[in-house]
Scaffold this motif. Structure first.
Motif, short mmCIF file in Angstrom:
data_model
loop_
_atom_site.label_atom_id
_atom_site.label_comp_id
_atom_site.label_asym_id
_atom_site.label_seq_id
_atom_site.Cartn_x
_atom_site.Cartn_y
_atom_site.Cartn_z
N MET A 1 -5.45 -41.41 20.47
CA MET A 1 -4.38 -40.28 20.60
C MET A 1 -3.14 -41.14 21.08
N ARG A 2 -3.32 -41.91 21.91
CA ARG A 2 -2.02 -42.85 22.24
C ARG A 2 -1.34 -43.34 21.03
N GLY A 3 -2.12 -43.86 20.14
CA GLY A 3 -1.47 -44.45 19.06
C GLY A 3 -0.65 -43.30 18.45
N PHE A 4 -1.15 -41.98 18.11
CA PHE A 4 -0.30 -41.19 17.48
C PHE A 4 1.09 -40.77 18.28
N THR A 5 0.86 -40.98 19.62
CA THR A 5 1.95 -40.43 20.39
C THR A 5 2.96 -41.65 20.22
N VAL A 6 2.54 -42.78 20.00
CA VAL A 6 3.57 -44.01 19.98
C VAL A 6 4.07 -43.54 18.34
N TYR A 7 3.29 -43.26 17.55
CA TYR A 7 3.78 -43.01 15.99
C TYR A 7 4.79 -41.92 16.03
N ALA A 8 4.57 -40.76 16.73
CA ALA A 8 5.21 -39.53 16.85
C ALA A 8 6.72 -39.78 17.43
N ALA A 9 6.61 -40.73 18.57
CA ALA A 9 7.80 -41.00 19.21
C ALA A 9 8.79 -41.92 18.21
N ALA A 10 8.20 -42.83 17.55
CA ALA A 10 8.81 -43.77 16.88
C ALA A 10 9.50 -42.73 15.58
N SER A 11 8.77 -41.75 14.98
CA SER A 11 9.24 -41.18 13.84
C SER A 11 10.67 -40.42 14.37
N VAL A 12 10.29 -39.72 15.48
CA VAL A 12 11.50 -38.97 16.01
C VAL A 12 12.56 -39.80 16.34
N ALA A 13 12.39 -41.04 16.98
CA ALA A 13 13.34 -41.86 17.16
C ALA A 13 14.32 -42.48 15.70
N LEU A 14 13.21 -42.51 14.83
CA LEU A 14 13.90 -43.13 13.40
C LEU A 14 14.78 -42.09 12.96
N LEU A 15 14.58 -40.70 12.95
CA LEU A 15 15.03 -39.54 12.33
C LEU A 15 16.42 -39.33 13.41
N GLY A 16 16.46 -39.71 14.48
CA GLY A 16 17.64 -39.43 15.42
C GLY A 16 18.71 -40.47 15.06
N ALA A 17 18.04 -41.68 14.79
CA ALA A 17 19.03 -42.91 14.47
C ALA A 17 19.58 -42.36 13.11
N LEU A 18 19.01 -41.98 12.23
CA LEU A 18 19.59 -41.58 10.98
C LEU A 18 20.62 -40.38 11.01
N VAL A 19 20.18 -39.43 11.51
CA VAL A 19 21.03 -38.57 11.92
C VAL A 19 22.43 -38.98 12.82
N THR A 20 22.25 -39.72 13.68
CA THR A 20 23.60 -40.24 14.42
C THR A 20 24.34 -40.85 13.52
N HIS A 21 23.42 -41.81 12.63
CA HIS A 21 24.32 -42.70 11.78
C HIS A 21 25.19 -41.98 10.75
N ALA A 22 24.50 -40.71 10.01
CA ALA A 22 25.27 -40.13 9.35
C ALA A 22 26.31 -39.24 9.74
N ALA A 23 26.01 -38.85 11.15
CA ALA A 23 27.42 -37.99 11.93
C ALA A 23 28.38 -38.90 12.05
N LEU A 24 28.16 -40.01 12.67
CA LEU A 24 29.17 -40.69 12.62
C LEU A 24 30.06 -41.43 11.60
N GLU A 25 29.16 -41.59 10.36
CA GLU A 25 29.83 -42.08 9.16
C GLU A 25 30.44 -40.77 8.34
N ARG A 26 30.13 -39.53 8.40
CA ARG A 26 30.91 -38.24 7.78
C ARG A 26 31.48 -37.69 8.66
N ARG A 27 31.31 -37.59 9.82
CA ARG A 27 32.15 -37.06 10.86
C ARG A 27 32.48 -35.42 10.70
N GLN A 28 31.76 -34.94 9.88
CA GLN A 28 31.88 -33.42 9.43
C GLN A 28 30.25 -32.89 9.26
N LEU A 29 30.29 -31.60 9.55
CA LEU A 29 28.64 -31.18 9.75
C LEU A 29 28.28 -30.79 8.14
#
Length: 211
Positions: A1-29
């Protein structure tokens, strides 16, 4: 279960990084949303987070209606998983020309439902041999059976609607799979009802003997 927790956290962090990068690059919703939906990397990240969410939902569903799985149930589900995943991979190979995000979501839903159908069948068999079954356990299992049947009917309805609108397609596979799952849960429900009737008739006899 600990391995899945790490995997889930990494998945959310990766998606957050992609969303942040896209928002900074496009600047509009709107441009940001279009970029996230058209980028293959973003779609994969979104799908990965959705898969993590589905697993967490499955864990919560299992805890709410089944409690802790017994070792034999764990082993039986683990033995069934290769066959379930093998069927999914076969379907992906046969219908690779029609592979879309909706097709992938339906395949994941089929795996999810087949796993829960297997667990519910095993738990029903166990309760039929158990002498200390409580009314709460029976009520929780009955509710889960009803939810699974509703999910099967919903999947069949979605596939049938797509077939009526677009003609023969890969949705025929999902309509057949949903129909088979519905038949399976109905058979398990019949077994469950028979077990409940037997318990009702046996308990007065047991009480009389113990008295």
């Amino acid at each position: 279960m600990r391995g899945f927790t790490v995997y889930a956290a990494a998945s959310v962090a990766l998606l957050g990084a992609l969303v942040t990068h896209a928002a900074l690059e496009r600047r509009q919703l709107y441009p940001t949303m279009v970029h996230l939906w058209t980028s293959k990397v973003s779609v994969l990240a979104l799908g990965n987070v959705a898969l993590v969410g589905l697993v967490l939902f499955g864990v919560a569903l299992r805890a709410a209606f089944l409690g802790t799985l017994r070792d034999s149930e764990h082993n039986d589900v683990r033995d069934a998983l290769p066959f379930i995943i093998g069927d999914v991979l076969l379907a992906m190979t046969i219908f690779r020309g029609e592979f879309t995000s909706r097709f992938a979501a339906m395949l994941v839903a089929v795996v999810f439902l087949r796993v829960f159908h297997t667990v519910v069948r095993l738990r029903t068999d166990f309760l039929s041999q158990s002498s200390d079954t409580t009314l709460l356990r029976l009520a929780r299992l009955a509710t889960l059976l009803a939810l699974l049947l509703a999910a099967d009917v919903a999947m069949f309805g979605a596939a049938a609607s797509s077939l009526l609108l677009a003609g023969p397609s890969v949705m025929l596979l999902f309509a057949f799979e949903a129909m088979m799952l519905a038949c399976s849960v109905l058979a398990t429900s019949a077994h469950f009802v028979i077990n409940c009737v037997e318990m009702v008739h046996q308990r007065p006899v047991v009480a009389a003997v113990l008295g």
